[in-house]
Design an enzyme around this catalytic site. Structure first.
Site, mmCIF file in Angstrom:
data_model
loop_
_atom_site.group_PDB
_atom_site.id
_atom_site.type_symbol
_atom_site.label_atom_id
_atom_site.label_comp_id
_atom_site.label_asym_id
_atom_site.label_seq_id
_atom_site.Cartn_x
_atom_site.Cartn_y
_atom_site.Cartn_z
ATOM 1 N N ASP A 46 0.828 -1.203 0.000
ATOM 2 C CA ASP A 46 0.000 0.000 0.000
ATOM 3 C C ASP A 46 0.865 1.256 0.000
ATOM 4 O O ASP A 46 1.587 1.521 0.961
ATOM 5 C CB ASP A 46 -0.885 0.002 1.262
ATOM 6 C CG ASP A 46 -1.868 1.151 1.262
ATOM 7 O OD1 ASP A 46 -2.830 1.083 0.471
ATOM 8 O OD2 ASP A 46 -1.667 2.121 2.010
ATOM 9 N N TYR A 51 2.604 9.760 -0.052
ATOM 10 C CA TYR A 51 3.631 9.178 0.823
ATOM 11 C C TYR A 51 5.032 9.464 0.265
ATOM 12 O O TYR A 51 6.025 9.232 0.945
ATOM 13 C CB TYR A 51 3.456 7.655 0.969
ATOM 14 C CG TYR A 51 2.118 7.200 1.515
ATOM 15 C CD1 TYR A 51 1.212 8.107 2.067
ATOM 16 C CD2 TYR A 51 1.767 5.862 1.501
ATOM 17 C CE1 TYR A 51 -0.016 7.686 2.544
ATOM 18 C CE2 TYR A 51 0.547 5.424 1.993
ATOM 19 C CZ TYR A 51 -0.346 6.342 2.504
ATOM 20 O OH TYR A 51 -1.565 5.913 2.988
ATOM 21 N N LYS A 76 -2.601 5.752 -4.590
ATOM 22 C CA LYS A 76 -3.793 6.584 -4.351
ATOM 23 C C LYS A 76 -3.638 7.969 -4.957
ATOM 24 O O LYS A 76 -2.554 8.566 -4.910
ATOM 25 C CB LYS A 76 -4.034 6.730 -2.840
ATOM 26 C CG LYS A 76 -3.988 5.433 -2.057
ATOM 27 C CD LYS A 76 -4.429 5.589 -0.618
ATOM 28 C CE LYS A 76 -4.056 4.355 0.195
ATOM 29 N NZ LYS A 76 -2.672 4.354 0.683
ATOM 30 N N HIS A 109 -7.763 8.921 -2.669
ATOM 31 C CA HIS A 109 -7.242 8.908 -1.292
ATOM 32 C C HIS A 109 -8.254 9.474 -0.268
ATOM 33 O O HIS A 109 -8.460 8.880 0.794
ATOM 34 C CB HIS A 109 -5.931 9.697 -1.247
ATOM 35 C CG HIS A 109 -5.018 9.307 -0.138
ATOM 36 N ND1 HIS A 109 -3.656 9.379 -0.232
ATOM 37 C CD2 HIS A 109 -5.254 8.829 1.117
ATOM 38 C CE1 HIS A 109 -3.100 8.969 0.894
ATOM 39 N NE2 HIS A 109 -4.050 8.631 1.723
#
Ligand SMILES: NC(=O)c1ccc[n+]([C@@H]2O[C@H](COP(=O)([O-])OP(=O)(O)OC[C@H]3O[C@@H](n4cnc5c(N)ncnc54)[C@H](OP(=O)(O)O)[C@@H]3O)[C@@H](O)[C@H]2O)c1
Length: 276
Positions: A46, A51, A76, A109
């Protein structure tokens, strides 16, 4: 190595019963952690644009020696790229950073209801799936109302809704809605971020009775409820511990004991949280 069973999503594709979270790893840490995780048997990874570690995740996959078709890579769409064309462009950037021909699971997201463009993004994601660039499409942090709007305006339901879920926030109503619609629940912060949850007397009691660690008791709670947790660990021993949760069972009363009332969020409220 542990072989991980998979659920079949509403689009017919498999989703491993547990995965690895990669926030807040940077590229270097993500490359090492994902390489370790693939080595011990994780097959669901994930990540997200926000990120800032898609490059590291992609490097680990490329160097792992694990057949590509065995790995479910999730990324995402960030809030700043909501909109039809913006979603298509953002996806291309993610695909380039990941170094992949195809992304296995692509999620919106956050819904950002005030911005009001998640349906446009959803239409772009349907197109990406039709074009074979994404295998499964889903959402994250969507409420029942947001999902009903997607269904009403496009006729296409998400395969997955990844939401905050752990014993402190067990998501009873949303899980029932997902079950009704054939949507798979994924749990983020499944260990409650490793904080006081793992020292809670109820968790310690169930773990002690079963002879497992507190984290294992909590992760088994998720999987027995049919949710797919994506615990984050950068530590190889804890990665193994977190994956080794399918060989024991919580009794129905233990499942109930671990849903700790009243529900308490650790993260943002999807109606108001704005993350771009
Ligand atoms: N969609 C969203 O909006 C959203 C939001 C938040 C998170 N996520 C995803 O969900 C993933 C997981 O959530 P999270 O990172 O917030 O929380 P989490 O997985 O509940 O907890 C991670 C924390 O627990 C520690 N930990 C891991 N395994 C452990 C074990 N067996 N025993 C004790 N401590 C342990 C980790 O430390 P070590 O690394 O040192 O082991 C880390 O500090 C994220 O990485 C991300 O991929 C998604």
């Amino acid at each position: 190595m542990i072989g991980i069973p998979a659920h079949t999503l509403n689009d017919g594709t498999p989703l491993p019963a547990i995965g690895l979270g990669t926030w807040p790893m940077d590229d270097t840490e993500a490359e090492r952690a994902v390489r370790d995780a693939l080595g011990v048997g994780y097959r669901l990874i994930d990540t997200a644009v926000n990120y800032r570690n898609e490059t590291g995740v992609g490097r680990a996959i490329a160097g792992s020696g694990v057949p590509r078709e065995e790995i479910v890579v999730t990324t995402k769409l960030p809030g700043r790229h909501h909109g039809y064309e913006e979603t298509l462009a953002s996806f291309e950037e993610s695909r380039r950073r990941l170094g992949l021909d195809r992304v296995d699971l692509y999620l919106i997201h956050w819904p950002l209801p005030r911005v009001g463009k998640y349906v446009e993004s959803w239409k772009a994601m349907i197109k990406l799936r039709e074009d074979g660039l994404v295998r499964s499409i889903g959402v994250s942090n969507f409420t029942r109302e947001h999902i009903e709007r997607l269904e009403k305006e496009t006729g296409v339901l998400p395969a997955v809704n990844q939401v905050e879920m752990h014993p402190l926030f067990p998501q009873r109503e949303l899980r029932a809605f997902h079950a009704d619609k054939g949507i798979r629940t994924e749990s983020w912060s499944p260990l409650g971020r490793g904080s006081r949850l793992l020292a809670d007397p109820a968790v310690l009691g169930v773990a002690g009775a079963l002879g497992v660690t507190p984290a294992q008791a909590v992760l088994r709670w998720h999987t027995q409820l049919g949710a797919v947790p994506v615990p984050k660990s950068s530590d190889p021993a804890r990665q193994r511990e977190n994956l080794d949760v399918l060989g024991f069972e919580l009794a129905p009363a233990q499942l109930e004991t671990l849903a700790l009332d009243p529900p308490q969020r650790l993260g943002g409220d999807p109606e108001t949280h704005e993350e771009f």
